[in-house]
Design a protein around this motif. Structure first.
Motif, mmCIF file in Angstrom:
data_model
loop_
_atom_site.group_PDB
_atom_site.id
_atom_site.type_symbol
_atom_site.label_atom_id
_atom_site.label_comp_id
_atom_site.label_asym_id
_atom_site.label_seq_id
_atom_site.Cartn_x
_atom_site.Cartn_y
_atom_site.Cartn_z
ATOM 1 N N CYS A 177 -2.344 48.181 -13.142
ATOM 2 C CA CYS A 177 -2.930 46.850 -13.305
ATOM 3 C C CYS A 177 -3.405 46.629 -14.733
ATOM 4 O O CYS A 177 -3.115 45.596 -15.343
ATOM 5 N N LEU A 178 -4.116 47.602 -15.281
ATOM 6 C CA LEU A 178 -4.668 47.462 -16.626
ATOM 7 C C LEU A 178 -3.585 47.414 -17.686
ATOM 8 O O LEU A 178 -3.535 46.487 -18.507
ATOM 9 N N PHE A 179 -2.706 48.419 -17.691
ATOM 10 C CA PHE A 179 -1.747 48.548 -18.790
ATOM 11 C C PHE A 179 -0.665 47.471 -18.770
ATOM 12 O O PHE A 179 -0.150 47.086 -19.809
ATOM 13 N N GLU A 180 -0.337 46.962 -17.597
ATOM 14 C CA GLU A 180 0.698 45.927 -17.519
ATOM 15 C C GLU A 180 0.154 44.519 -17.744
ATOM 16 O O GLU A 180 0.922 43.603 -18.034
ATOM 17 N N ASN A 181 -1.168 44.358 -17.633
ATOM 18 C CA ASN A 181 -1.735 43.010 -17.715
ATOM 19 C C ASN A 181 -2.779 42.831 -18.805
ATOM 20 O O ASN A 181 -3.225 41.709 -19.043
ATOM 21 N N SER A 182 -3.183 43.901 -19.462
ATOM 22 C CA SER A 182 -4.222 43.797 -20.488
ATOM 23 C C SER A 182 -3.818 42.856 -21.612
ATOM 24 O O SER A 182 -2.689 42.886 -22.097
ATOM 25 N N GLN A 183 -4.774 42.026 -22.029
ATOM 26 C CA GLN A 183 -4.570 41.144 -23.172
ATOM 27 C C GLN A 183 -5.428 41.560 -24.364
ATOM 28 O O GLN A 183 -5.440 40.882 -25.395
ATOM 29 N N VAL A 184 -6.135 42.678 -24.196
ATOM 30 C CA VAL A 184 -7.001 43.175 -25.276
ATOM 31 C C VAL A 184 -6.612 44.625 -25.545
ATOM 32 O O VAL A 184 -7.049 45.545 -24.853
#
Length: 213
Positions: free
Chosen positions: A194-201
């Motif tokens: 979830c984090l690595f595929e969707n992070s914007q920061v």
């Protein structure tokens, strides 16, 4: 919206029930669901403290827009989430709580009790809570009742200013936490996806990658 569901060790056995109801509502609202916490007793061990870290990271990285969290009473997860400067977490034991939270406080996380009073037809109550957040039919943060809308909106803005004023830079705060706590919170494959595929920061996701490696 992108919505995360995270649960700690004591309530991992209920994940299937809760996730099913969240997915049911998301199928109607068009929201995307990420199941990032524990889903069985054999999964990596998360406490409500880890849930607060997970919630803050996902929201700070803009990987999700809203987080449903919780523990046995819902109180521990509530406190752990609100310890982080970027999280405004409410508490809901029935659908009206969820509606009033979204309209008055307009936060980005909601903690539920997954053991206390979780009995017959509990899944219907949970579904109702999800519906009030995801399908309320009105714009969030409008206040309730109508005649209280303006001061409520003003107070939300003031509280957000207070949280920013008393907090460190988010990444600096994250780095100040015991690294083992953060590492454990981020260890799960579903959380990382979830984090690595969707992070914007990038600076946040890069830090998580660094401590995991």
């Amino acid at each position: 919206m992108k919505i995360a569901l995270t649960m700690e060790n004591s309530q991992a056995a209920k994940n299937e029930i809760i996730l099913k109801e969240l997915q049911y509502v998301a199928a109607q609202s068009g929201d995307e669901v990420f199941n990032v916490g524990m889903c069985d007793a054999e999964d990596h061990h998360l406490t409500y403290i880890h849930l607060g870290i997970q919630t803050s990271i996902l929201l700070a990285a803009k990987a999700v827009d809203f987080v449903f969290t919780g523990c046995g009473t819902g109180q521990g997860a509530l406190i752990a989430c609100n310890a982080h400067s970027n999280v405004v977490c409410g508490y809901a034991i029935e659908p009206s709580d969820a509606f009033l939270f979204t309209q008055i406080n307009n936060g980005n996380a909601l903690s539920l009790a997954y053991a206390k009073n979780f009995g017959w037809a509990a899944e219907l109550n949970v579904r109702g809570i999800f519906e009030k957040v995801m399908m309320s039919g009105c714009e969030r943060g409008q206040g309730y009742p109508v005649e209280r809308a303006v001061p409520q909106q003003q107070n939300v803005a003031i509280l957000n200013d207070v949280k920013r004023a008393v907090a460190k830079d988010y990444l600096a705060s994250l780095k100040a936490i015991d690294v083992e706590l953060v590492r454990t919170a981020c260890r799960g494959e579903r959380f990382q996806k979830c984090l690595f595929e969707n992070s914007q920061v990038d600076e946040i996701s890069d830090f998580v990658r660094e401590i995991l490696n």
